[in-house]
Design an enzyme around this catalytic site. Structure first.
Site, PDB file in Angstrom:
ATOM      1  N   ASN A   6     -11.194   6.625   5.637  1.00 30.61           N
ATOM      2  CA  ASN A   6     -11.912   5.341   5.640  1.00 30.61           C
ATOM      3  C   ASN A   6     -12.398   4.916   4.251  1.00 30.61           C
ATOM      4  O   ASN A   6     -12.370   3.730   3.923  1.00 30.61           O
ATOM      5  CB  ASN A   6     -13.040   5.350   6.674  1.00 30.61           C
ATOM      6  CG  ASN A   6     -14.065   6.415   6.427  1.00 30.61           C
ATOM      7  OD1 ASN A   6     -13.770   7.472   5.871  1.00 30.61           O
ATOM      8  ND2 ASN A   6     -15.288   6.166   6.844  1.00 30.61           N
ATOM      9  N   GLY A  61     -14.849  14.218   8.185  1.00 26.83           N
ATOM     10  CA  GLY A  61     -14.023  13.624   9.236  1.00 26.83           C
ATOM     11  C   GLY A  61     -14.759  13.641  10.560  1.00 26.83           C
ATOM     12  O   GLY A  61     -15.995  13.678  10.593  1.00 26.83           O
ATOM     13  N   SER A  62     -14.009  13.670  11.641  1.00 25.61           N
ATOM     14  CA  SER A  62     -14.637  13.542  12.958  1.00 25.61           C
ATOM     15  C   SER A  62     -15.333  14.837  13.393  1.00 25.61           C
ATOM     16  O   SER A  62     -14.986  15.937  12.936  1.00 25.61           O
ATOM     17  CB  SER A  62     -13.582  13.170  13.990  1.00 25.61           C
ATOM     18  OG  SER A  62     -12.676  14.230  14.141  1.00 25.61           O
ATOM     19  N   GLU A 100     -19.103  17.125   6.944  1.00 26.15           N
ATOM     20  CA  GLU A 100     -19.620  15.746   6.900  1.00 26.15           C
ATOM     21  C   GLU A 100     -18.955  14.992   8.037  1.00 26.15           C
ATOM     22  O   GLU A 100     -17.799  14.585   7.923  1.00 26.15           O
ATOM     23  CB  GLU A 100     -19.272  15.108   5.536  1.00 26.15           C
ATOM     24  CG  GLU A 100     -19.922  15.785   4.339  1.00 26.15           C
ATOM     25  CD  GLU A 100     -21.414  15.471   4.208  1.00 26.15           C
ATOM     26  OE1 GLU A 100     -21.876  14.494   4.818  1.00 26.15           O
ATOM     27  OE2 GLU A 100     -22.109  16.223   3.506  1.00 26.15           O
ATOM     28  N   CYS A 147     -18.709   5.585   8.223  1.00 26.38           N
ATOM     29  CA  CYS A 147     -19.363   6.610   9.050  1.00 26.38           C
ATOM     30  C   CYS A 147     -20.828   6.297   9.310  1.00 26.38           C
ATOM     31  O   CYS A 147     -21.361   6.664  10.348  1.00 26.38           O
ATOM     32  CB  CYS A 147     -19.214   7.979   8.406  1.00 26.38           C
ATOM     33  SG  CYS A 147     -19.852   8.041   6.730  1.00 26.38           S
ATOM     34  N   GLU A 183     -18.225   7.287  19.185  1.00 28.95           N
ATOM     35  CA  GLU A 183     -18.443   6.501  17.975  1.00 28.95           C
ATOM     36  C   GLU A 183     -17.436   5.344  17.944  1.00 28.95           C
ATOM     37  O   GLU A 183     -16.252   5.541  18.218  1.00 28.95           O
ATOM     38  CB  GLU A 183     -18.218   7.422  16.763  1.00 28.95           C
ATOM     39  CG  GLU A 183     -18.421   6.750  15.432  1.00 28.95           C
ATOM     40  CD  GLU A 183     -18.112   7.701  14.254  1.00 28.95           C
ATOM     41  OE1 GLU A 183     -17.737   8.869  14.502  1.00 28.95           O
ATOM     42  OE2 GLU A 183     -18.246   7.253  13.113  1.00 28.95           O
TER      43      GLU A 183
HETATM   44  P1  NAD Z   1     -10.123  13.070  11.239  1.00 28.45           P
HETATM   45  O1  NAD Z   1     -11.028  14.120  11.636  1.00 28.45           O
HETATM   46  O2  NAD Z   1      -9.053  12.608  12.158  1.00 28.45           O
HETATM   47  O3  NAD Z   1      -9.349  13.446   9.891  1.00 28.45           O
HETATM   48  C1  NAD Z   1      -9.994  13.867   8.715  1.00 28.45           C
HETATM   49  C2  NAD Z   1      -9.147  14.901   8.034  1.00 28.45           C
HETATM   50  O4  NAD Z   1      -8.962  15.970   8.923  1.00 28.45           O
HETATM   51  C3  NAD Z   1      -7.745  14.412   7.641  1.00 28.45           C
HETATM   52  O5  NAD Z   1      -7.434  14.889   6.342  1.00 28.45           O
HETATM   53  C4  NAD Z   1      -6.852  15.018   8.690  1.00 28.45           C
HETATM   54  O6  NAD Z   1      -5.550  15.328   8.240  1.00 28.45           O
HETATM   55  C5  NAD Z   1      -7.579  16.308   9.043  1.00 28.45           C
HETATM   56  N1  NAD Z   1      -7.318  16.724  10.411  1.00 28.45           N
HETATM   57  C6  NAD Z   1      -7.057  15.940  11.488  1.00 28.45           C
HETATM   58  N2  NAD Z   1      -6.859  16.703  12.576  1.00 28.45           N
HETATM   59  C7  NAD Z   1      -7.005  17.982  12.185  1.00 28.45           C
HETATM   60  C8  NAD Z   1      -6.932  19.235  12.846  1.00 28.45           C
HETATM   61  N3  NAD Z   1      -6.654  19.313  14.149  1.00 28.45           N
HETATM   62  N4  NAD Z   1      -7.157  20.355  12.128  1.00 28.45           N
HETATM   63  C9  NAD Z   1      -7.448  20.290  10.822  1.00 28.45           C
HETATM   64  N5  NAD Z   1      -7.525  19.138  10.130  1.00 28.45           N
HETATM   65  C10 NAD Z   1      -7.309  17.996  10.797  1.00 28.45           C
HETATM   66  O7  NAD Z   1     -11.121  11.964  10.853  1.00 28.45           O
HETATM   67  P2  NAD Z   1     -10.752  10.564  10.425  1.00 28.45           P
HETATM   68  O8  NAD Z   1     -10.220   9.814  11.595  1.00 28.45           O
HETATM   69  O9  NAD Z   1      -9.945  10.656   9.186  1.00 28.45           O
HETATM   70  O10 NAD Z   1     -12.211  10.009  10.053  1.00 28.45           O
HETATM   71  C11 NAD Z   1     -13.044   9.411  11.007  1.00 28.45           C
HETATM   72  C12 NAD Z   1     -14.251  10.238  11.312  1.00 28.45           C
HETATM   73  O11 NAD Z   1     -14.817  10.782  10.150  1.00 28.45           O
HETATM   74  C13 NAD Z   1     -15.371   9.420  11.951  1.00 28.45           C
HETATM   75  O12 NAD Z   1     -15.948  10.162  12.967  1.00 28.45           O
HETATM   76  C14 NAD Z   1     -16.348   9.219  10.826  1.00 28.45           C
HETATM   77  O13 NAD Z   1     -17.673   8.992  11.237  1.00 28.45           O
HETATM   78  C15 NAD Z   1     -16.204  10.501  10.084  1.00 28.45           C
HETATM   79  N6  NAD Z   1     -16.581  10.352   8.694  1.00 28.45           N
HETATM   80  C16 NAD Z   1     -17.699  10.982   8.258  1.00 28.45           C
HETATM   81  C17 NAD Z   1     -18.117  10.814   6.935  1.00 28.45           C
HETATM   82  C18 NAD Z   1     -19.343  11.483   6.417  1.00 28.45           C
HETATM   83  O14 NAD Z   1     -19.547  11.430   5.203  1.00 28.45           O
HETATM   84  N7  NAD Z   1     -20.154  12.099   7.232  1.00 28.45           N
HETATM   85  C19 NAD Z   1     -17.352  10.021   6.086  1.00 28.45           C
HETATM   86  C20 NAD Z   1     -16.222   9.408   6.574  1.00 28.45           C
HETATM   87  C21 NAD Z   1     -15.825   9.581   7.879  1.00 28.45           C
END
Ligand code: NAD
Length: 431
Positions: free
Chosen positions: A117, A190-191, A212, A246, A336
Site C-alpha cells: 500500500n 502486512g495483514s 506491523e 493501515c 478491516e
Molecule cells: P499481506 O499480508 O497480504 O502481504 C504483505 C507481505 O506478506 C507481502 O510481501 C507478501 O508477499 C507477504 N505474504 C503474503 N502471504 C504470505 C504468507 N502466507 N507467508 C509469508 N508471507 C506472505 O498484506 P498486504 O495485503 O500486502 O497489506 C495489507 C495489510 O497490511 C492490511 O491489513 C494493512 O492494515 C496492513 N498494513 C499494516 C501497516 C503497518 O504499518 N502496521 C502498514 C501497511 C499495511
C-alpha cells in the site's frame, strides 16, 4: 529463488556482517548520504513506479512516501553517532564501585517483508534504520507493487553491495521459503493473518520479530468540534491512497444528534477534494488489484449507500463511498475495510462506543474529535490501541519522535527514528 539460493544469500550476509566492514559509524553515515543522493536522482522514477502500481498522485507520493524516507535518512545521519554511543548507567550500591554501561550491538542479518500500500516508504523507512544501526538486510517487497519493487532493486543496488542489502522479489511462496531460514531479526509489515504465519516461523528459531499489522481503527466524533473541519480531516485520512492506509479511520461513531450534519459535511468535503466524479480527479488513486477490488465490491453488497458506490472494474476505480450503519455481521464491518468505504454509526451513550471498540480489540489507530477533555481522555485511557490522534487523523505517523506500531492484533514492536534504532539493536548491559 530456491531454498539453497536463499541459504547461500543468508550466509553471504552473515559473512559480510562478521567482517564488521559496515560497523564504523562514519561508514554507515557515508552510505546514508550516498543513498540520499541516489534517491534524489531517482525521485521522478519513484513517482512513476507508484503511479503505475497504485495510480498515486505525485503530491501524495511525495508527501507520504518520498519525504518520509528522506526525513528518516536525515534523522539517522544526524543522530546515529549519539544513539549508538555506549550509555553510562548510574551504579548500584550492590555492585559498587563498578562502572555500568549499555553497549548497543546490531542484531546481524535482518529479513524484511513489506506490503503494497505504501510500497516505497514501508520498505525503505525500516531498511534505513536497520542498516544505519549496523545490520544487513534482505528485503522481500510485495509482489503486488512490481514497478516500485524494480525501482527499489535499482536504487539499493546502486548504493549497497548485495551482501549488505539485497532485494528478493516473489510472492507468498518465496516469503515462506525465506522464513524457513534462520535470521537474526524479522521485520514484517502486512495483514494480521499473515503476521501470525510469520510469528510461527520466527518461533521455530526464537528469532526476535516486529509485526506491523492492521485492524479496524475507529473514529469517534462527539459533535463538540467544528463539523466542517472534522469532516475534512476524516475525509483526508480515509480516502488518502484510496483508503488503502493501515491507519485510515475504518469507521465513524458519531453522537446521534450530529449524524446528519456530519454526513452532509463529509459529502461536501469529498466533493471539494475530488470533485463530483472522483474518477476524473488527478488526486484520487486506484485499488491495487482485481482481487482486492472484488473484496471491496462484495463488502458493498446489501449495504445502505448514502453516497458514492460507483465503481469501474476495468480501471480499478472505486469511488469514495459512505455507508449508513452496516449490519454488525456484514463482511464490511467484520474485517478491516482497507478501501474507500466509510461506514457511519451513531451512538447515544459512550458505553455503546466502548462496546464496538472492544469488539475489534487493539486497533492500530484510534481517533477522537472532541473539545471535551474528559470525554477524549476516557477513550485514550480505556482502550488499548497502536497510536492515534485527537481532532485529526493519520498525523501521528509523521512525527518520527513518536514510535509507530501496533499492539495485540495490530502488531508488536515499534519503529521510526530512535525507536527504529532501539528495535534493531540489542542492548548489552555491562558492569
Ligand atoms: P499481506 O499480508 O497480504 O502481504 C504483505 C507481505 O506478506 C507481502 O510481501 C507478501 O508477499 C507477504 N505474504 C503474503 N502471504 C504470505 C504468507 N502466507 N507467508 C509469508 N508471507 C506472505 O498484506 P498486504 O495485503 O500486502 O497489506 C495489507 C495489510 O497490511 C492490511 O491489513 C494493512 O492494515 C496492513 N498494513 C499494516 C501497516 C503497518 O504499518 N502496521 C502498514 C501497511 C499495511
Amino acid at each position: 529463488m530456491n531454498s539453497s539460493m536463499i541459504t547461500k544469500l543468508k550466509e553471504e550476509h552473515y559473512r559480510f556482517f562478521k567482517t564488521h566492514k559496515n560497523q564504523p559509524i562514519k561508514v554507515r553515515i557515508q552510505y546514508l548520504k550516498k543513498l540520499k543522493i541516489v534517491l534524489e536522482e531517482k525521485e521522478l522514477e519513484i513517482y512513476d513506479a507508484l503511479y503505475e502500481d497504485l495510480k498515486k498522485p505525485v503530491f501524495e507520493s511525495f508527501a507520504s512516501e518520498f519525504l518520509m524516507v528522506l526525513k528518516e535518512i536525515d534523522s539517522f545521519t544526524k543522530n546515529i553517532k549519539e544513539w549508538a554511543a555506549p550509555k553510562k548507567v548510574s551504579g548500584s550500591l550492590l555492585n559498587f564501585p563498578s562502572q555500568d554501561f549499555l553497549l548497543y550491538e546490531p542484531y546481524g542479518t535482518i529479513l524484511m517483508i513489506s506490503p503494497w500500500n505504501y510500497p516505497f516508504q514501508l520498505a525503505m523507512v525500516p531498511l534505513i534504520g536497520a542498516i544505519a544501526t549496523g545490520n544487513t538486510v534482505v528485503l522481500k517487497p510485495s509482489e503486488s507493487a512490481p514497478n516500485t519493487s524494480k525501482v527499489l532493486i535499482e536504487i539499493l543496488g546502486l548504493v549497497f553491495p548485495q551482501e549488505w542489502v539485497s532485494v528478493v522479489e516473489g510472492d507468498a511462496k518465496i516469503a515462506q521459503a525465506l522464513l524457513k531460514v534462520q535470521w537474526d531479526y524479522i521485520f514484517y509489515t502486512g495483514s494480521t493473518q499473515v503476521g501470525k504465519i510469520v510469528a510461527k516461523a520466527a518461533a521455530e528459531f526464537l528469532t526476535p520479530t516486529t509485526l506491523e499489522l492492521g485492524g479496524k481503527s475507529p473514529c469517534i466524533v462527539d459533535g463538540t468540534t467544528p463539523i466542517e473541519k472534522t469532516a475534512r480531516r476524516i475525509v483526508w485520512g480515509k480516502f488518502l491512497n484510496c483508503g488503502q492506509t493501515c491507519i485510515a479511520p475504518d469507521y465513524v461513531l458519531v453522537k446521534s444528534e450530529f449524524k446528519t450534519s456530519l454526513i452532509t459535511a463529509i459529502i461536501e468535503e469529498i466533493e471539494k477534494a475530488f470533485g463530483k466524479n472522483a474518477q476524473k480527479s488527478d488526486d484520487y488513486g486506484r485499488i491495487i488489484h482485481e482481487k482486492h477490488f472484488k473484496k471491496l465490491e462484495a463488502d458493498l453488497k446489501n449495504q445502505k449507500i448514502i453516497y458514492g458506490g460507483s465503481i469501474d472494474k476495468k480501471e480499478l476505480y472505486f469511488g469514495p463511498t459512505v455507508i449508513d450503519s452496516p449490519p454488525m455481521n456484514s463482511s464490511l464491518i467484520q474485517d478491516e475495510i482497507f478501501g474507500p468505504i466509510l461506514p457511519i454509526y451513531s451512538y447515544d451513550d459512550f458505553r455503546e462506543v466502548d462496546e464496538i471498540i472492544e469488539k475489534y480489540k487493539n486497533p492500530l489507530a484510534l481517533y477522537i474529535f472532541t473539545k471535551n477533555i474528559t470525554f477524549g481522555e476516557k477513550f485514550l485511557h480505556r482502550h488499548s490501541f497502536g497510536g492515534g490522534a485527537v481532532n485529526d487523523t493519520v498525523v501521528h505517523i509523521i512525527n518520527d519522535g513518536l514510535p509507530f506500531g501496533g499492539i495485540g492484533n495490530s502488531g508488536m514492536g515499534k519503529y521510526h527514528g530512535e525507536s527504529t534504532f532501539n528495535t534493531f539493536s540489542h542492548f548489552k548491559p555491562v558492569s
